[in-house]
Design a protein around this motif. Structure first.
Motif, PDB file in Angstrom:
ATOM      1  N   ASN A 169       0.942  -1.243  -0.039  1.00  0.00           N
ATOM      2  CA  ASN A 169       0.113   0.047   0.028  1.00  0.00           C
ATOM      3  C   ASN A 169       0.929   1.093   0.052  1.00  0.00           C
ATOM      4  O   ASN A 169       1.984   1.414  -0.059  1.00  0.00           O
ATOM      5  CB  ASN A 169      -1.174  -0.019   1.181  1.00  0.00           C
ATOM      6  CG  ASN A 169      -0.347   0.094   2.603  1.00  0.00           C
ATOM      7  OD1 ASN A 169       0.845   0.684   2.643  1.00  0.00           O
ATOM      8  ND2 ASN A 169      -1.065  -0.236   3.554  1.00  0.00           N
ATOM      9  N   TYR A 170       0.277   2.334  -0.334  1.00  0.00           N
ATOM     10  CA  TYR A 170       0.988   3.641  -0.309  1.00  0.00           C
ATOM     11  C   TYR A 170       1.707   4.083   0.855  1.00  0.00           C
ATOM     12  O   TYR A 170       2.922   4.557   0.673  1.00  0.00           O
ATOM     13  CB  TYR A 170      -0.258   4.548  -0.675  1.00  0.00           C
ATOM     14  CG  TYR A 170       0.609   6.044  -0.867  1.00  0.00           C
ATOM     15  CD1 TYR A 170       1.165   6.581  -1.888  1.00  0.00           C
ATOM     16  CD2 TYR A 170       0.509   7.008   0.240  1.00  0.00           C
ATOM     17  CE1 TYR A 170       1.658   7.779  -2.135  1.00  0.00           C
ATOM     18  CE2 TYR A 170       1.132   8.176   0.217  1.00  0.00           C
ATOM     19  CZ  TYR A 170       1.575   8.730  -0.967  1.00  0.00           C
ATOM     20  OH  TYR A 170       2.142   9.903  -0.867  1.00  0.00           O
ATOM     21  N   LEU A 171       1.461   3.804   2.015  1.00  0.00           N
ATOM     22  CA  LEU A 171       2.017   4.238   3.290  1.00  0.00           C
ATOM     23  C   LEU A 171       3.151   3.245   3.203  1.00  0.00           C
ATOM     24  O   LEU A 171       4.444   3.801   3.770  1.00  0.00           O
ATOM     25  CB  LEU A 171       0.795   3.662   4.613  1.00  0.00           C
ATOM     26  CG  LEU A 171       1.619   4.142   5.858  1.00  0.00           C
ATOM     27  CD1 LEU A 171       1.849   5.882   5.989  1.00  0.00           C
ATOM     28  CD2 LEU A 171       0.757   3.819   6.996  1.00  0.00           C
TER      29      LEU A 171
ATOM     30  N   ARG B 289       4.993   2.098   0.865  1.00  0.00           N
ATOM     31  CA  ARG B 289       5.779   2.622  -0.129  1.00  0.00           C
ATOM     32  C   ARG B 289       6.526   3.941   0.397  1.00  0.00           C
ATOM     33  O   ARG B 289       7.664   4.098   0.121  1.00  0.00           O
ATOM     34  CB  ARG B 289       5.179   2.692  -1.537  1.00  0.00           C
ATOM     35  CG  ARG B 289       5.192   1.473  -2.295  1.00  0.00           C
ATOM     36  CD  ARG B 289       4.523   1.859  -3.531  1.00  0.00           C
ATOM     37  NE  ARG B 289       2.714   1.900  -3.389  1.00  0.00           N
ATOM     38  CZ  ARG B 289       2.154   2.021  -4.424  1.00  0.00           C
ATOM     39  NH1 ARG B 289       2.622   2.295  -5.725  1.00  0.00           N
ATOM     40  NH2 ARG B 289       0.636   2.003  -4.153  1.00  0.00           N
ATOM     41  N   LEU B 290       5.605   4.850   0.853  1.00  0.00           N
ATOM     42  CA  LEU B 290       6.301   5.928   1.564  1.00  0.00           C
ATOM     43  C   LEU B 290       7.188   5.812   2.528  1.00  0.00           C
ATOM     44  O   LEU B 290       8.233   6.502   2.416  1.00  0.00           O
ATOM     45  CB  LEU B 290       4.897   6.908   1.927  1.00  0.00           C
ATOM     46  CG  LEU B 290       5.177   8.293   2.396  1.00  0.00           C
ATOM     47  CD1 LEU B 290       5.953   9.077   1.401  1.00  0.00           C
ATOM     48  CD2 LEU B 290       3.957   8.964   2.878  1.00  0.00           C
TER      49      LEU B 290
ATOM     50  N   LEU C 267      10.236   4.384   1.079  1.00  0.00           N
ATOM     51  CA  LEU C 267      11.317   5.588   0.292  1.00  0.00           C
ATOM     52  C   LEU C 267      11.674   6.458   1.207  1.00  0.00           C
ATOM     53  O   LEU C 267      12.833   7.221   0.757  1.00  0.00           O
ATOM     54  CB  LEU C 267      10.507   6.073  -0.587  1.00  0.00           C
ATOM     55  CG  LEU C 267       9.923   5.255  -1.821  1.00  0.00           C
ATOM     56  CD1 LEU C 267       8.446   5.872  -2.858  1.00  0.00           C
ATOM     57  CD2 LEU C 267      11.128   5.198  -2.625  1.00  0.00           C
TER      58      LEU C 267
END
Lengths: 519, 382
Positions: free
Chosen positions: B2-4, B6-7, B10
């Motif tokens: 999910n986006y969280l 990945r964030l 990163l």
């Protein structure tokens, strides 16, 4: 505790998120509210635990008065409530200022008590006055004291806004919006990262140049045309990126907990007239002043004269709200005058005002922008003399010069022409000159051409506003190049957000408060 | 993923990349990363953090010979000089360093550098001026020693000061600029602490000597014109008392360390600035007081290079506006070629100077000659 500090980002915030998540999962929703209130009080008390007493007394008093107003609608209770709020604000904010001026005027030796302004009092006082008025009007009813406590103390917006309405927050607290989800955390962190970047990298990056210029003029040092404009512009951008960065961080933080806050900035420096500027700058304060002051004074109901008078008074009071000083009053009066001139112009020259071509927009923007920059000089300068020195420099009163190091690199053909038009070379530092103008130019490009946080996050309801790439009454060169930019939950945006976040965090070794904390 | 997630990943990745990059480029010379030609060999941004880096490296390298002074020594004496061949030398000079700061670093070296054999300390008239309104007279030995004593950092303090800098945006910008500025004419702090003076090369090339020197003279007059700074008050000289206190401590606790003092070789036009600023009388008194020190501590030589000689009387030669002077970057800063001459005298090698009275070792029997020479130098046409 500052949003842009290690202790906030790496300790307070993760711990609060964890607790809210745990209580949300294993306890009741009221327990979540309770955790958020306690965390917010801890956050507020971090600066000075003594301030806690002030905010707690203020909260209890206003809650009781609001409850009574909801039932009885007594005008006396409303007046009492507003009076008590203004009294406390007046005492903490204006006592020394008033006594100082009385001493000056009457040549009396009244001692100054040196009252310390409690953090955020201007914000939570206005927020609670609005609550009392809304309760009196029957527009809002508070049932649970914990919800009310969260409405006042919710840490993302407690210190410097956005100033929220009870009626827009209560439903979110009441129906269980406040919850930790991966989507809200990701989205909130992305908005927070953008705000942190604006504050820590852009605002703090240009702040040094503004500070030097204003410290100089406040100490009687004169600045030539380029140095004065460089300093005034640097502050213009510093203030915008500082405060709008703070607002973005507040909106992002609230979103991590599932709460959506109202929009506070919407590219004010793109405005082509001063009225539009005020629709886009510190929007929640403008809304408060409009709803609870301008309209209360009569608004535009009784002819043009009264309308202009009410506008002027509202702006003067708005000015003095920012701080106890004549320069704030002058700043407010200046903006009041701008608004009167603008409305008169619109009334007297409707055909010219209606022109919407590129040149007309650019001219409107330039006039508005210069007017705003001139206003900021009074807003920033500590002394009146300092402001006047800065303005005299900006209008060429102390000459026009270019530092020697730059001058020699321009070549003799260029410097020959510059000499002929009265520009001279100075012994000022050339690297600082180049740096500040590069900063100003880049930040001007950003404020004019780039979409704002609201535009980028409008598809996912970044704030309570529905605005998205709104070009009404703006000068927006290169609009087509950027108009498609919008946040999506994909790797590209995760990378952009990560870079912005890391860039912001990499500046945290230098402590830097938000400018609006002083108000 | 999910986006969280990945964030979060990163964010960690970007942090690691920035930290690794800064560590590798090492723009200030903190981390002893390899210095690669065309990549990071020239530390063009090191002067941004020179007060942290230079003392840190000096203590870490533990050289046997340490040069200490202000920017004149940093720019004027190369620790890499052939004259210092056979020695492990380091230039611990810091721009703007006053007497107390200079002596503090000298004492730190004496106390915490077991390899130290030789300290070469430049004495600068301007830094013997003192604000007597802030610290009135009659200073005790303890007070004076406290002023120049510095507790060394422990390992944790050092780590906390040095390593968080890899996670800094300023460091990142300086890393990028370091790479971009390789091969250019920028100030570059060498691995041994000297400054290669690229700024002066660039300024004279771009602005010309006449314009650049005029600017420099303006700065000098401004600095000497500060009213609250005086050499002595009521017969007392704080800086001389401070120097005496340092010498007492060195004699008592570090008798094996060789100490060489010298007055920087100011250019004749610099003497004019001192004269026109109204300081000439106290400047000569300062030399007399240093001669007194030289007499009292014969084991520590004090050489006066601020005397007329081939080098110090070098014409400014404004006709050749873009051509560097032979011995000076500009009137307030000498070049390493002149620094070599200074070193040869101090380390008892022959100076190539053609003037017999340059320099003069300051003692009671030589001071009047030094004073006469100083006055003669001032009277020379500039």
């Amino acid at each position: 505790m500052l949003f842009n500090s290690y202790e906030f980002i790496f300790a307070f915030l993760p711990l609060t998120i964890l607790l809210v998540w745990l209580f949300g999962r294993y306890a009741s929703f009221q327990a979540v509210v309770c955790v958020l209130v306690l965390a917010s009080l801890f956050f507020y008390g971090w600066w000075n635990p003594a301030y806690l007493a002030i905010i707690l007394v203020s909260m209890v008093l206003n809650y009781q008065l609001g409850k009574r107003l909801s039932k009885s609608r007594e005008k006396v209770t409303l007046y009492l409530g507003v009076f008590l709020n203004l009294l406390s604000l007046g005492y903490f904010k204006y006592t020394d200022f008033v006594l100082e001026n009385v001493n000056l005027l009457l040549d009396t030796p009244l001692p100054l008590p040196g009252v310390v302004l409690p953090l955020a009092i201007s914000f939570f006082t206005f927020q609670q006055i609005a609550y009392l008025v809304d309760s009196y009007r029957g527009e809002t009813v508070e049932k649970h004291p914990l919800d009310y406590a969260l409405f006042v103390t919710f840490f993302p917006q407690l210190i410097a806004g956005p100033i929220v309405h009870h009626k827009e927050m209560l439903p979110q607290f009441a129906n269980g919006h406040a919850s930790i989800t991966a989507r809200n955390l990701g989205l909130g962190l992305s908005i927070f990262a953008l705000g942190l970047f604006k504050k820590a990298v852009l605002a703090d990056g240009v702040a040094g140049y503004a500070n030097v210029a204003f410290i100089n003029v406040d100490n009687g040092v004169t600045l030539d045309f380029f140095a004065a404009w460089a300093g005034a512009l640097a502050y213009t951008f510093q203030l915008y990126f500082d405060f709008s960065g703070y607002s973005d961080m507040a909106i992002g933080l609230a979103r991590m907990f599932g709460i959506i806050l109202p929009l506070n900035f919407y590219s004010p420096y793109k405005s082509v007239n001063i009225s539009e500027f005020w629709r886009r700058w510190h929007m929640t304060l403008s809304r408060f002043l409009r709803d609870y002051l301008y309209i209360a004074l009569g608004g535009n109901r009784a002819g043009n004269f009264n309308r202009y008078r009410n506008l002027f008074l509202t702006m003067v009071i708005g000015g003095i709200w920012h701080g106890a000083g004549w320069n704030f009053l002058i700043w407010g009066a200046l903006h009041g005058s701008y608004l009167i001139i603008f409305h008169a112009w619109r009334y007297l020259c409707p055909a010219l005002h209606a022109l919407q071509n590129g040149l007309a927009r650019m001219l409107g923007w330039a006039v508005t922008f210069v007017g705003v920059v001139v206003g900021w000089v009074f807003f920033r300068a500590v002394t009146f003399d300092g402001a006047m020195t800065m303005l005299k420099g900006m209008f060429g009163g102390y000459g026009v010069s270019i530092p020697q190091g730059v001058w020699t690199r321009l070549g003799e053909s260029v410097t020959g022409i510059l000499s002929q038009i009265g520009i001279t070379e100075s012994s000022a530092g050339s690297s600082a000159f180049v740096e500040v103008w590069v900063w100003n130019f880049c930040l001007l490009i950003v404020v004019l051409m780039m979409p704002n946080t609201q535009d980028i996050f409008s598809r996912v309801a970044g704030s309570l506003s529905k605005l998205s790439y709104d070009r009404r009454d703006t000068f927006w060169p290169g609009f087509k190049l950027v108009s498609g930019i919008g946040w999506k939950a994909n790797t590209r945006w995760a990378l952009i957000s990560a870079i912005l976040f890391v860039a912001g965090v990499l500046t945290l070794s230098q402590v830097s408060e938000f400018l609006y904390f002083q108000f | 993923m999910n986006y969280l997630t990945r964030l979060a990943l990163l964010i960690v990745l970007v942090f690691a990349l920035v930290g690794g990059f800064n560590f590798l480029v090492d723009p200030y010379g903190f981390y002893w990363s390899p210095a690669l030609k065309g990549f990071n060999q020239q530390k063009t941004r090191a002067d941004e953090r020179v007060r942290e880096v230079t003392p840190y490296r000096a203590l870490a390298l533990q050289p046997d010979t340490v040069l200490i002074g202000n920017s004149r020594v940093q720019l004027g004496i190369a620790a890499e000089s052939k004259v210092l061949k056979g020695r492990h030398a380091y230039n611990l000079s810091l721009p703007g360093a006053g007497l107390a700061e200079t002596l503090r670093h000298a004492l730190s070296q004496a106390r915490y550098n077991p390899n130290l054999t030789t300290l070469i300390i430049a004495l600068d008239y301007r830094y013997f001026l003192h604000n007597y309104s802030q610290s009135p007279g009659l200073w005790s030995q303890e007070e004076l020693l406290d002023t120049i004593t510095q507790r060394p950092e422990d390992a944790v303090e050092r780590f906390m000061r040095i390593y968080p800098a890899v996670f800094s945006l300023d460091t990142l910008f300086d890393s990028v600029r370091t790479i971009a500025q390789q091969g250019g004419t920028y100030n570059n702090i060498t691995r041994l602490g000297s400054n290669t003076g690229g700024y002066y090369l660039d300024a004279i090339k771009a602005e010309g000597k006449k314009r650049f020197f005029r600017h420099q003279f303006g700065g000098l007059f401004m600095r000497f014109g500060r009213k609250h700074l005086t050499y002595q008050a009521g017969g007392e000289v704080y800086s001389i008392a401070l120097l005496t206190s340092f010498l007492e401590e060195m004699k008592k606790a570090h008798p094996k360390v060789e100490l060489h003092f010298f007055i920087n070789p100011y250019h004749q036009s610099y003497w004019q600035v001192i004269y026109k600023s109204g300081h000439w009388g106290s400047y000569l008194q300062w030399k007399r007081d240093l001669a007194g020190i030289g007499e009292r501590y014969p084991e520590y030589a004090v050489y006066d290079f601020s005397l007329p000689g081939e080098q110090t009387l070098e014409p400014l030669n404004y006709e050749q506006d873009r051509q560097l002077m032979t011995w000076y970057w500009e009137p307030a800063h000498y070049r390493p070629k002149l620094g070599d001459e200074v070193l040869k005298v101090l380390l008892h090698e022959n100076s190539s100077s053609k003037t017999a009275d340059w320099p003069i070792r300051l003692q009671q029997h030589t001071i009047e000659r030094a004073i006469v020479r100083s006055i003669d130098g001032l009277a020379q046409p500039d």
